[in-house]
Write a protein that holds these residues in place. Sequence first.
Motif, mmCIF file in Angstrom:
data_model
loop_
_atom_site.group_PDB
_atom_site.id
_atom_site.type_symbol
_atom_site.label_atom_id
_atom_site.label_comp_id
_atom_site.label_asym_id
_atom_site.label_seq_id
_atom_site.Cartn_x
_atom_site.Cartn_y
_atom_site.Cartn_z
ATOM 1 N N GLY A 85 43.298 38.288 39.110
ATOM 2 C CA GLY A 85 44.143 37.420 39.829
ATOM 3 C C GLY A 85 45.047 36.505 38.888
ATOM 4 N N VAL A 86 44.201 35.893 37.941
ATOM 5 C CA VAL A 86 44.994 35.035 36.945
ATOM 6 C C VAL A 86 45.728 36.001 35.994
ATOM 7 N N LEU A 87 45.359 37.212 35.547
ATOM 8 C CA LEU A 87 46.134 38.097 34.657
ATOM 9 C C LEU A 87 47.397 38.586 35.376
ATOM 10 N N ALA A 88 47.229 38.868 36.863
ATOM 11 C CA ALA A 88 48.356 39.146 37.675
ATOM 12 C C ALA A 88 49.268 38.183 37.747
ATOM 13 N N VAL A 89 49.162 36.887 37.853
ATOM 14 C CA VAL A 89 50.039 35.604 37.883
ATOM 15 C C VAL A 89 50.540 35.699 36.539
ATOM 16 N N LEU A 90 49.843 35.823 35.476
ATOM 17 C CA LEU A 90 50.571 35.724 34.118
ATOM 18 C C LEU A 90 51.689 37.133 33.848
ATOM 19 N N ALA A 91 51.151 38.294 34.513
ATOM 20 C CA ALA A 91 52.224 39.427 34.250
ATOM 21 C C ALA A 91 53.284 39.537 35.181
ATOM 22 N N GLY A 92 52.835 38.678 36.197
ATOM 23 C CA GLY A 92 54.264 38.425 37.285
ATOM 24 C C GLY A 92 55.331 37.677 36.596
ATOM 25 N N SER A 93 54.574 36.640 36.201
ATOM 26 C CA SER A 93 55.609 35.668 35.492
ATOM 27 C C SER A 93 56.408 36.381 34.382
ATOM 28 N N ALA A 94 55.737 37.157 33.449
ATOM 29 C CA ALA A 94 56.315 37.870 32.415
ATOM 30 C C ALA A 94 57.339 38.903 32.655
ATOM 31 N N LEU A 95 57.267 39.357 34.066
ATOM 32 C CA LEU A 95 58.066 40.279 34.522
ATOM 33 C C LEU A 95 59.715 39.495 34.387
ATOM 34 N N PHE A 96 59.835 38.406 34.709
ATOM 35 C CA PHE A 96 61.214 37.533 34.778
ATOM 36 C C PHE A 96 61.709 37.449 33.533
ATOM 37 N N THR A 97 61.070 37.963 32.311
ATOM 38 C CA THR A 97 61.706 37.811 31.184
ATOM 39 C C THR A 97 62.115 39.141 30.870
ATOM 40 N N GLY A 98 61.971 40.194 31.596
ATOM 41 C CA GLY A 98 62.489 41.825 31.012
ATOM 42 C C GLY A 98 61.913 42.395 30.104
ATOM 43 N N ALA A 99 60.400 41.987 29.773
ATOM 44 C CA ALA A 99 59.857 42.465 28.650
ATOM 45 C C ALA A 99 59.111 43.867 29.154
ATOM 46 N N PRO A 100 59.401 44.921 28.288
ATOM 47 C CA PRO A 100 58.895 46.135 28.781
ATOM 48 C C PRO A 100 57.288 46.343 28.928
ATOM 49 N N TRP A 101 56.711 45.415 28.169
ATOM 50 C CA TRP A 101 55.119 45.651 28.262
ATOM 51 C C TRP A 101 54.765 44.744 29.391
ATOM 52 N N ALA A 102 55.496 43.825 30.146
ATOM 53 C CA ALA A 102 55.029 43.094 31.540
ATOM 54 C C ALA A 102 55.311 44.250 32.371
ATOM 55 N N ARG A 103 56.123 45.285 32.525
ATOM 56 C CA ARG A 103 56.068 46.535 33.554
ATOM 57 C C ARG A 103 54.830 47.076 33.450
ATOM 58 N N VAL A 104 54.487 47.564 32.232
ATOM 59 C CA VAL A 104 53.113 48.373 32.048
ATOM 60 C C VAL A 104 52.009 47.491 32.540
ATOM 61 N N VAL A 105 51.805 46.291 31.972
ATOM 62 C CA VAL A 105 50.594 45.547 32.437
ATOM 63 C C VAL A 105 50.633 45.116 33.954
ATOM 64 N N THR A 106 51.907 44.861 34.538
ATOM 65 C CA THR A 106 51.816 44.710 36.049
ATOM 66 C C THR A 106 51.521 45.870 36.794
ATOM 67 N N VAL A 107 51.821 47.106 36.444
ATOM 68 C CA VAL A 107 51.557 48.279 36.940
ATOM 69 C C VAL A 107 49.881 48.504 37.111
ATOM 70 N N VAL A 108 49.607 48.449 35.709
ATOM 71 C CA VAL A 108 48.127 48.633 35.650
ATOM 72 C C VAL A 108 47.283 47.625 36.354
ATOM 73 N N LEU A 109 47.448 46.185 36.414
ATOM 74 C CA LEU A 109 46.787 45.407 37.129
ATOM 75 C C LEU A 109 46.975 45.585 38.624
ATOM 76 N N ALA A 110 48.221 45.831 38.960
ATOM 77 C CA ALA A 110 48.426 46.107 40.563
ATOM 78 C C ALA A 110 47.431 47.365 41.054
ATOM 79 N N GLY A 111 47.530 48.318 40.162
ATOM 80 C CA GLY A 111 46.758 49.536 40.260
ATOM 81 C C GLY A 111 45.141 48.973 40.540
ATOM 82 N N PHE A 112 44.562 48.358 39.551
ATOM 83 C CA PHE A 112 43.272 47.869 39.251
ATOM 84 C C PHE A 112 42.839 46.861 40.562
ATOM 85 N N ASN A 113 43.711 46.018 40.945
ATOM 86 C CA ASN A 113 43.767 45.100 41.916
ATOM 87 C C ASN A 113 43.348 45.984 43.366
ATOM 88 N N ALA A 114 44.387 46.755 43.471
ATOM 89 C CA ALA A 114 44.485 47.784 44.557
ATOM 90 C C ALA A 114 42.955 48.435 44.883
#
Length: 154
Positions: A85-114
């Motif tokens: 949950g904490v990592l997802a909050v950080l990754a979701g916040s990083a999505l707002f910056t447009g960083a490519p790594w944030a997209r990858v981390v968000t997808v991985v964390l969302a998949g792991f969370n699911a």
Amino acid sequence: MSERAHHWTSTAGTGPPPSPPDPAIVRSRRSGWIWFAGSITIMAGLFTAVEGLVALFDQTYYLLGPSGLLVFDLGAWGWIHLIVGVLAVLAGSALFTGAPWARVVTVVLAGFNALGQLVFLSAYPIWGVVVIALDVLVIWAVLVHGDEVAHEIW
């Protein structure tokens, strides 16, 4: 031929072609999906972290069947949910910056969370299904619209 039909055929095809949509509007719609994905990721991360905290501090809150939880006990799942949950909050916040790594981390964390929610369904079924649906929506939004935003100015 009636006057109305003649007027329609005589004006068909004349006049300027329709103009393409404004690029700013199209760009705004595309980046809107990423803002949506970032917001939902932050919310799902917060929900998951709270779910983890509840599992850690109130062991009687979740109703477990005789088989218990798959693989780990409630305390271990509490820590897993809290960390994800904490990592997802950080990754979701990083999505707002447009960083490519944030997209990858968000997808991985969302998949792991699911997947984590899927295993945790026996403890909290309705909430688990809601979070799984949010995670799938985030994965779709980031995978389908994430690359389009990489070239925008934030």
